[in-house]
Design a protein around this motif. Structure first.
Motif, mmCIF file in Angstrom:
data_model
loop_
_atom_site.group_PDB
_atom_site.id
_atom_site.type_symbol
_atom_site.label_atom_id
_atom_site.label_comp_id
_atom_site.label_asym_id
_atom_site.label_seq_id
_atom_site.Cartn_x
_atom_site.Cartn_y
_atom_site.Cartn_z
ATOM 1 N N GLU A 267 41.275 -25.441 -16.098
ATOM 2 C CA GLU A 267 41.517 -26.669 -16.266
ATOM 3 C C GLU A 267 41.047 -27.233 -17.528
ATOM 4 O OE1 GLU A 267 43.029 -28.970 -14.527
ATOM 5 O OE2 GLU A 267 43.624 -27.452 -12.892
ATOM 6 N N SER A 268 39.708 -28.002 -17.701
ATOM 7 C CA SER A 268 39.282 -28.281 -18.899
ATOM 8 C C SER A 268 38.176 -27.439 -19.455
ATOM 9 C CB SER A 268 38.943 -29.628 -18.920
ATOM 10 O OG SER A 268 37.997 -29.853 -18.021
ATOM 11 N N CYS A 269 38.336 -26.058 -19.389
ATOM 12 C CA CYS A 269 36.838 -25.166 -19.485
ATOM 13 C C CYS A 269 37.822 -23.941 -20.289
ATOM 14 C CB CYS A 269 36.035 -25.021 -18.426
ATOM 15 S SG CYS A 269 35.060 -26.008 -17.945
ATOM 16 N N ILE A 270 36.935 -23.504 -21.100
ATOM 17 C CA ILE A 270 37.189 -22.203 -21.646
ATOM 18 C C ILE A 270 36.410 -21.118 -21.163
ATOM 19 C CG2 ILE A 270 37.693 -20.921 -23.948
ATOM 20 C CD1 ILE A 270 39.407 -23.427 -23.649
ATOM 21 N N VAL A 271 36.730 -20.052 -20.735
ATOM 22 C CA VAL A 271 36.194 -19.129 -19.664
ATOM 23 C C VAL A 271 36.115 -17.693 -20.675
ATOM 24 C CG1 VAL A 271 35.444 -18.127 -17.881
ATOM 25 C CG2 VAL A 271 36.489 -20.323 -17.717
ATOM 26 N N THR A 272 34.981 -17.007 -21.058
ATOM 27 C CA THR A 272 34.953 -15.837 -21.680
ATOM 28 C C THR A 272 34.372 -14.772 -20.723
ATOM 29 O OG1 THR A 272 33.137 -16.008 -22.752
ATOM 30 C CG2 THR A 272 35.168 -16.990 -24.128
ATOM 31 N N GLY A 273 34.732 -13.559 -20.826
ATOM 32 C CA GLY A 273 33.927 -12.419 -20.334
ATOM 33 C C GLY A 273 33.724 -11.370 -21.619
ATOM 34 N N ASP A 274 32.798 -10.614 -21.361
ATOM 35 C CA ASP A 274 32.375 -9.672 -22.427
ATOM 36 C C ASP A 274 31.937 -8.289 -21.967
ATOM 37 O OD1 ASP A 274 29.671 -9.803 -21.889
ATOM 38 O OD2 ASP A 274 29.456 -11.603 -23.249
ATOM 39 N N VAL A 275 31.734 -7.278 -23.106
ATOM 40 C CA VAL A 275 31.251 -6.074 -22.577
ATOM 41 C C VAL A 275 30.044 -5.856 -21.921
ATOM 42 C CG1 VAL A 275 32.874 -4.998 -24.415
ATOM 43 C CG2 VAL A 275 30.525 -5.621 -24.740
ATOM 44 N N LEU B 230 28.846 -24.121 -25.294
ATOM 45 C CA LEU B 230 28.536 -23.461 -23.991
ATOM 46 C C LEU B 230 27.993 -24.646 -22.938
ATOM 47 C CD1 LEU B 230 27.864 -20.715 -22.711
ATOM 48 C CD2 LEU B 230 25.474 -20.959 -23.757
ATOM 49 N N LEU B 231 28.556 -24.177 -21.924
ATOM 50 C CA LEU B 231 28.299 -25.140 -20.743
ATOM 51 C C LEU B 231 27.192 -24.198 -19.750
ATOM 52 C CD1 LEU B 231 31.598 -26.693 -19.986
ATOM 53 C CD2 LEU B 231 29.628 -27.750 -21.064
ATOM 54 N N THR B 232 27.521 -23.159 -19.422
ATOM 55 C CA THR B 232 26.871 -22.428 -18.635
ATOM 56 C C THR B 232 27.223 -20.915 -18.712
ATOM 57 O OG1 THR B 232 25.918 -22.225 -16.256
ATOM 58 C CG2 THR B 232 28.202 -22.577 -16.562
ATOM 59 N N LEU B 233 26.472 -19.823 -18.210
ATOM 60 C CA LEU B 233 26.974 -18.645 -18.104
ATOM 61 C C LEU B 233 26.474 -17.885 -16.805
ATOM 62 C CD1 LEU B 233 24.522 -16.254 -18.807
ATOM 63 C CD2 LEU B 233 24.502 -17.524 -21.135
ATOM 64 N N TYR B 234 26.979 -16.905 -16.628
ATOM 65 C CA TYR B 234 26.636 -15.874 -15.432
ATOM 66 C C TYR B 234 26.715 -14.645 -15.867
ATOM 67 C CZ TYR B 234 28.052 -19.938 -12.255
ATOM 68 O OH TYR B 234 28.057 -21.077 -11.765
ATOM 69 N N SER B 235 25.438 -14.000 -15.363
ATOM 70 C CA SER B 235 25.189 -12.652 -15.836
ATOM 71 C C SER B 235 24.500 -12.023 -14.864
ATOM 72 C CB SER B 235 24.660 -12.591 -17.292
ATOM 73 O OG SER B 235 23.339 -13.144 -17.408
ATOM 74 N N HIS B 236 24.562 -10.505 -14.894
ATOM 75 C CA HIS B 236 23.733 -9.548 -13.958
ATOM 76 C C HIS B 236 23.475 -8.425 -14.646
ATOM 77 C CE1 HIS B 236 22.258 -7.533 -10.599
ATOM 78 N NE2 HIS B 236 21.989 -8.636 -9.939
#
Length: 921
Positions: free
Chosen positions: A285-293, A306-312
Motif C-alpha cells: 500500500e503506502s509503505c516501502i518494505v526492504t529485506g537485507d542480508v 524509516l518507520l519501523t524494523l523487524y530483526s532477529h
C-alpha cells in the motif's frame, strides 16, 4: 466446476483419494530456497505456497497437510501470485518448458501455455494487479519478453520484444500495480522500462546503458525493483544498501498508439539506506518494505523515512517477504499515520513506536522460513531445510523413521507416518554423502564427502565411537551385513573398505578391518548377502569397469582384504546397479541393470548370465534398484522391484520378462535423483533429489500396477506390440517366413519327401534368423542367447532344450535386440575414439588400421572371415572359372578391398557404403 465453486481453504477440508497410480506423491520435504515463499492464509490457518523441484506445494502448517500442484516436467524456475492470493503462475526451464496458471483455492490448473519460450525456458514471471496479464522473460542468451492474456484461449503472446545482450541477463520483472500496460525488469547492472498496447510490439526504454558514471557513486548490483505508490517513480535496491530512484513522466496514461520514443525516465538520485546489501524490495500500500542480508525487514514511508524494523539474530539473508491478506485489529491507533497498515501509540516513556497489523512470512537463502507476528515482533521458525544437495537417505528397518543427510552437514530424522520431525545433528566438518541403518536398527552409519565414516546411535544420533578416516575420497556407498558384524563402504577412489564389530574389553566396538582398490572405474554398488551353505556374510562390489568382485570376509585379516572371485559381467555395456533376486525358482540369481536398458540374471554361484531382459525404458537407464519388502496385504507369491533412473522413480513387477506393462515410472527429481530408500513395510518409497535439496515420500499402490499389467494383455500380446507394425504388420510376416524357411532348409530345399511342418527351429539357427531380421549380435551375445534357451529348464528337469518356437523367439529377440535400435551416434563415437582428423577435419580410420582392428581387437576375425564378409557386403563375391557355385578366392578379395574401400573411412562411409544401411536424416 471445481474452480467456480472453490473457496479459500477447501483443499484441506476433506481427504482426497489420489491413489490412482502405482506410486503417488504423499509428501515433499524441502523447497527451492532461491524462489519466494508465499503466505496464502494467516490467522487460524497458516497456509504457505512454495516450490520444491517441479512441484508447487500448498502447505497447511498447523494441520500438517500438503497439497501438490503437479504438471511441470522440469524444475520450476519462477513463480508469481496474484494480489488476491488466488491465481498462481509458474514456469520452468529446459525442454518443453511450460507456463501453468493454477487456482490455489481448488488446486486446478486453469491454463497451460506450451512452447512459450522453446529455446531454454523462462527465468522470470509476473502477474498484473488485475490478474489478467502475465509477463515472462526467457532464459535464452538473447532474451525475449512476452506479455500474455492468460484468460484467453490462445497460445500466442499479445506482444513481445527481444532484448539486446548489452542489457545483461534480466532476471526480475514486475508490473505497475496502477497500470497493467507498464512493467519494469532488471539485471544485475541494467534496468528496462516497458510500455505496451494490444496488437503492438513492446516499447522498451533503451535510451542508454547504465554505467558507474551514470550515478557518480558506487551503487553495487541491482537486486529487485518496484513502482512507487505515487505512480511517478520507480525504485531499485542494490547490493551496496542503496535505493536508486527513477523519475518518470507524469501524468502517464495509456495512449491509443505507442509513442515514437519511450517516455522520459531518469535516475534522479541514489539514496543510501544502510551498509548491508538489500535483497528484497516491496510495496505494501503506502509503505516501502526492504529485506537485507542481515535478516532485517524495514518499513519506510513514501519519502523513504524509516518507520519501523523487524530483526532477529537467527534470521539469515532474506530471500522473500510475503504479507498475509488478513488484517488484524490494530491496537489503539493514533491518527496521522502515513501508512494505513501501520499503527502508532505512545508507551509509558512517551516514545513513539509503530507496529504493523499484517503478519508476514520470511524466507531466507539458507532455506529457513519464519512466521512473524507483528503485534509481538515474534519470529517463529516454521521450516528449516537443507541448504545444499540432499544425496543420502535411509529407512529404519523396524520403525517408521527416515534419516536424510545433506552436503551442508545436516542430518535429520523424521517419523514418516505422521510426518513429524524428531531429531537432527549438524556436522560442520564435511557433507553427508550416504547413510545406512544396520538390520537391527541400532546403528546409523554415515559416509562423508571428506572420506570419513561415522557410526551413530540410531535414536540420539550421537557417535558411538571415533570417526574412521580410511577413505581418500568421498564415500559413495555404505552398507551393513545381515548380522550387523560388518560394515562396508565404497568411495570415489574406487576402493572398498570393510569395518568389523569386535569384542574389546568386554564390550563390542567397531574397528577397521581392511581395504582394497578393487576397481579401476567408479563403483556402482556394494551388496551384502548370505552364503547358501552357511550363515556367513557375503560381500560383492560392482564397478563401471564391468567387474563383479566377491570378497572372502572370513579369511580377511587386518589390512588384508581377500578376493575370492573377479568376473566380467558385460562385453560392452556398463553395469549400473545390482541386487539379489527373490527366490522365484530352484535356481538363485542376482539381478543387474546396465546402460543399454537391459536387465540380466546371473547365477549366484557360477556368475554366468542366465537371462537377458528388456528393462524399463523411460528416458535414462536404471541407476539404483531394490526389492520391495512384502506388505502384510500383498500376495505372498508376487514380488516387486523399486528403481530410480536419472530423474524418475519406478515400480516393476517380478519376474522380469520384458513386458513393458509390468513397469511404471514417474518424474521425481528432474535435475537428478541421487538415492532412494524403502520403508520396512514396503508401503512407502523415499527419493532424494541431490542438488534440488529436496526429498519426497511416495505411497505404494500395488493394485494399480497389477491392473495396468492386466490391461496390457497376457502371454505374447504385449510383445507383439513391440514389433514394428504389431501382430498384423509386415515385419511379423517376414519373421514367420524366415522361421519356416529355416525348416525348409533343414529338410532340404529340393527334397521330394513329405514336409514336416513344425512350430520350432533348432537353437543353432537362432543367429541366422536374428541377422536376417536386422539384429546383429556379437558372438558372445549369440552364446548367451543359445545358453539362455538351452538351460531354461535345466534347474527344474535336468534336461537341455534343443529347439525354440516362434513365440519364445519373439521374446528372445525383443529382450536381446538394442533397446533404442541401431544408433549412428554410437558409430560416430567409436570413430571419435579410434580415428584421427584428416585434412577436412573429419574423423576417419585408415583402411589398413580398419582391417587390422577387425582382425586384432575385440572378437577377432580371421583374414578369410573378414574377406568373405567384405565381399558379401559389397555385393561382388569373387568366383572361380565362371562357375555358378560361390567359392573363395583370396586374391580377388584383396583386389576388391583395394578397389571398393577408400583409403580413409568416415562413419558415414562405413555405414552407408560398407554396411549398406540407410542413414537417418
Amino acid at each position: 466446476s471445481m474452480v467456480w465453486a472453490a473457496s479459500p481453504g477447501m483443499l484441506f477440508q476433506k481427504n482426497r483419494d489420489r491413489s490412482l497410480y502405482p506410486l503417488n506423491l504423499s509428501w515433499v520435504f524441502g523447497y527451492n530456497s532461491s524462489l519466494a515463499v508465499h503466505s496464502l492464509m494467516d490467522g487460524e490457518d497458516w497456509v504457505l505456497l512454495y516450490v520444491s523441484s517441479h512441484i508447487v506445494v500448498i502447505h497447511d502448517i498447523l494441520r500438517n497437510k500438503q497439497f501438490h500442484l503437479q504438471g511441470h516436467t522440469n524444475v520450476i524456475s519462477c513463480l508469481c501470485v496474484s494480489e488476491n492470493k488466488r491465481w498462481v503462475a509458474t514456469a520452468d526451464l529446459g525442454p518443453d518448458a511450460l507456463i501453468i496458471v493454477w487456482d490455489s483455492y481448488s488446486g486446478v490448473p486453469v491454463r497451460t501455455i506450451f512452447e512459450s519460450h522453446p529455446e531454454d525456458g523462462i527465468c522470470a514471471i509476473a502477474i498484473s494487479q488485475d490478474a489478467k496479464y502475465l509477463v515472462t522473460i526467457s532464459a535464452a542468451t538473447v532474451q525475449k519478453v512476452c506479455v500474455w492474456r492468460w484468460t484467453l484461449p490462445t497460445e500466442k503472446a499479445i506482444c513481445s520484444i527481444e532484448l539486446q545482450p548489452e542489457f545483461g541477463h534480466q532476471d526480475y520483472v514486475i508490473f505497475n500495480p496502477q497500470n497493467p500496460h507498464e512493467f519494469i525488469s532488471n539485471s544485475k547492472t541494467q534496468m528496462i522500462f516497458y510500455l505496451w498496447v494490444i496488437s503492438h510490439s513492446l516499447n522498451s526504454h533503451t535510451g542508454w546503458l547504465l554505467s558507474p558514471q551514470t550515478f557518480k557513486c558506487l551503487v553495487g548490483q541491482f537486486s529487485q525493483s518496484v513502482f512507487h505508490f505515487n505512480n511517478t517513480q520507480a525504485l531499485t535496491g542494490t547490493s551496496a544498501g542503496k535505493l536508486v530512484v527513477w523519475d518518470m513522466d507524469n501524468p502517464r496514461t495509456l495512449p491509443e498508439e505507442l509513442p515514437p520514443k519511450p517516455h522520459g525516465i531518469t535516475a534522479t538520485k541514489v539514496v543510501s539506506m544502510q551498509e548491508e546489501s538489500l535483497t528484497v524490495l516491496k510495496v505494501l500500500e503506502s509503505c516501502i518494505v526492504t529485506g537485507d542480508v542481515k535478516g532485517q525487514v524495514k518499513f519506510y514511508d513514501g519519502q523513504l523515512r524509516l518507520l519501523t524494523l523487524y530483526s532477529h539474530d537467527k534470521v539469515g539473508p532474506i530471500q522473500s517477504i510475503s504479507f498475509s491478506a488478513i488484517l488484524r485489529d490494530p491496537p489503539s491507533a493514533l491518527s496521522g499515520s502515513s501508512c494505513p497498515f501501520l499503527t502508532s501509540w505512545s508507551d509509558s516513556s512517551n516514545s513513539v513506536s509503530l507496529t504493523l497489523n499484517r503478519n508476514f512470512i520470511l524466507s531466507t537463502s539458507d532455506a529457513t522460513v519464519f512466521h512473524v507476528a507483528t503485534d509481538s515482533t515474534n519470529f517463529e521458525r516454521i521450516m528449516q531445510e537443507a541448504k545444499k544437495a540432499v544425496n543420502a537417505i535411509a529407512c529404519h528397518p523396524q520403525e517408521p523413521l527416515v534419516a536424510v543427510g545433506s552436503h551442508c552437514g545436516l542430518l535429520k530424522v523424521w517419523e514418516y507416518k505422521q510426518t513429524q520431525y524428531l531429531v537432527s545433528r549438524i556436522f560442520t566438518e564435511a557433507g553427508i554423502q550416504c547413510l545406512s541403518y544396520d538390520p537391527e536398527g541400532c546403528f546409523l552409519a554415515a559416509g562423508f564427502t571428506d572420506g570419513s565414516v561415522y557410526i551413530l546411535d540410531a535414536i540420539s544420533l550421537q557417535s558411538i565411537c571415533e570417526e574412521f578416516q580410511f577413505s581418500k575420497g568421498p564415500v559413495t556407498h555404505i552398507s551393513f551385513s545381515h548380522d550387523s558384524k560388518y560394515l562396508a563402504t565404497a568411495d570415489e577412489n574406487y576402493s572398498v573398505i570393510v569395518y568389523k564389530r569386535v569384542l574389546q574389553n568386554g564390550s563390542r566396538c567397531w574397528e577397521h578391518l581392511a581395504g582394497l582398490d578393487s576397481h579401476y572405474k567408479p563403483i556402482r554398488s556394494i551388496l551384502f548377502g548370505v552364503h547358501s551353505d552357511s550363515n556367513e556374510p557375503r560381500l560383492l562390489s560392482l564397478g563401471e569397469d564391468q567387474q563383479l568382485v566377491e570378497y572372502d570376509l572370513k579369511s580377511s585379516i587386518k589390512d588384508h582384504l581377500v578376493v575370492t572371485h573377479r568376473d566380467r559381467l558385460e562385453q560392452s555395456a556398463v553395469p549400473l546397479c545390482l541386487t539379489w533376486y527373490p527366490q522365484l525358482s530352484t535356481e538363485s540369481f542376482f539381478l543387474t541393470a546396465n546402460n543399454c536398458y537391459k536387465m540380466k540374471l546371473y547365477n549366484t554361484t557360477t556368475k554366468t548370465c542366465r537371462k537377458t531382459l528388456l528393462g524399463p525404458t523411460y528416458g535414462s537407464p536404471l541407476e539404483k534398484m531394490q526389492i520391495l519388502p512384502r506388505t502384510s496385504s500383498a500376495d505372498p507369491q508376487q514380488h516387486y522391484l523399486v528403481y530410480i533412473t536419472k530423474d524418475k522413480v519406478g515400480l516393476q513387477m517380478l519376474p522380469v520378462d520384458g513386458n513393458p506393462h509390468k513397469s511404471s515410472a514417474f518424474i521425481c527429481h528432474p535435475d537428478g535423483a541421487s538415492d532412494f530408500a524403502i520403508s520396512h513395510d514396503g508401503r512407502y518409497v523415499f527419493t532424494a533429489g541431490g542438488k534440488e535439496r529436496t526429498f519426497m515420500k511416495w505411497k505404494v499402490n500395488l493394485p494399480a500396477l497389477d491392473a495396468a499389467a492386466f490391461l496390457g494383455g497376457e502371454d505374447l500380446i504385449p510383445f507383439y506390440n513391440l514389433l514394428d507394425g504389431g501382430r498384423e504388420g509386415k515385419f511379423f510376416r517376414e519373421l514367420e517366413d524366415y522361421f519356416y524357411y529355416v525348416q525348409l532348409c533343414r529338410q532340404g530345399i529340393d527334397t521330394l519327401e513329405k514336409r514336416q511342418v513344425s512350430t520350432h527351429i533348432p537353437l543353432e539357427e537362432i543367429p541366422s534368423v536374428m541377422r536376417a531380421i536386422g539384429f546383429y549380435p556379437s558372438e558372445e551375445e549369440i552364446e548367451e542367447m543359445i545358453n539362455e534357451v538351452k538351460f531354461s529348464k535345466y534347474a527344474d528337469t535336468g534336461e537341455e532344450v534343443t529347439e525354440i518356437n516362434l513365440g519364445d523367439f519373439i521374446k528372445l529377440y525383443i529382450n536381446h535386440r538394442p533397446a533404442l535400435g541401431l544408433s549412428m551416434k554410437t558409430i560416430q563415437q567409436a570413430f571419435q575414439v579410434l580415428g584421427y582428423d584428416n585434412k577436412k577435419r573429419e574423423k576417419v580410420i585408415d583402411r589398413g588400421d580398419f582391417l587390422s582392428l577387425l582382425q586384432c581387437r575385440g572378437e577377432q576375425m580371421t583374414e578369410d572371415e573378414l574377406a568373405e564378409c567384405l565381399t558379401t557386403l559389397l555385393c561382388r563375391r569373387p568366383r572361380k572359372g565362371g562357375s555358378e557355385l560361390y567359392t573363395w578366392d583370396p586374391t580377388g578379395a584383396a583386389a576388391l578391398t583395394e578397389e571398393e574401400i577408400p583409403a580413409e573411412i568416415t562413419a558415414e562411409i562405413f555405414v552407408a557404403d560398407i554396411l549398406g544401411l540407410p542413414i537417418a536424416e
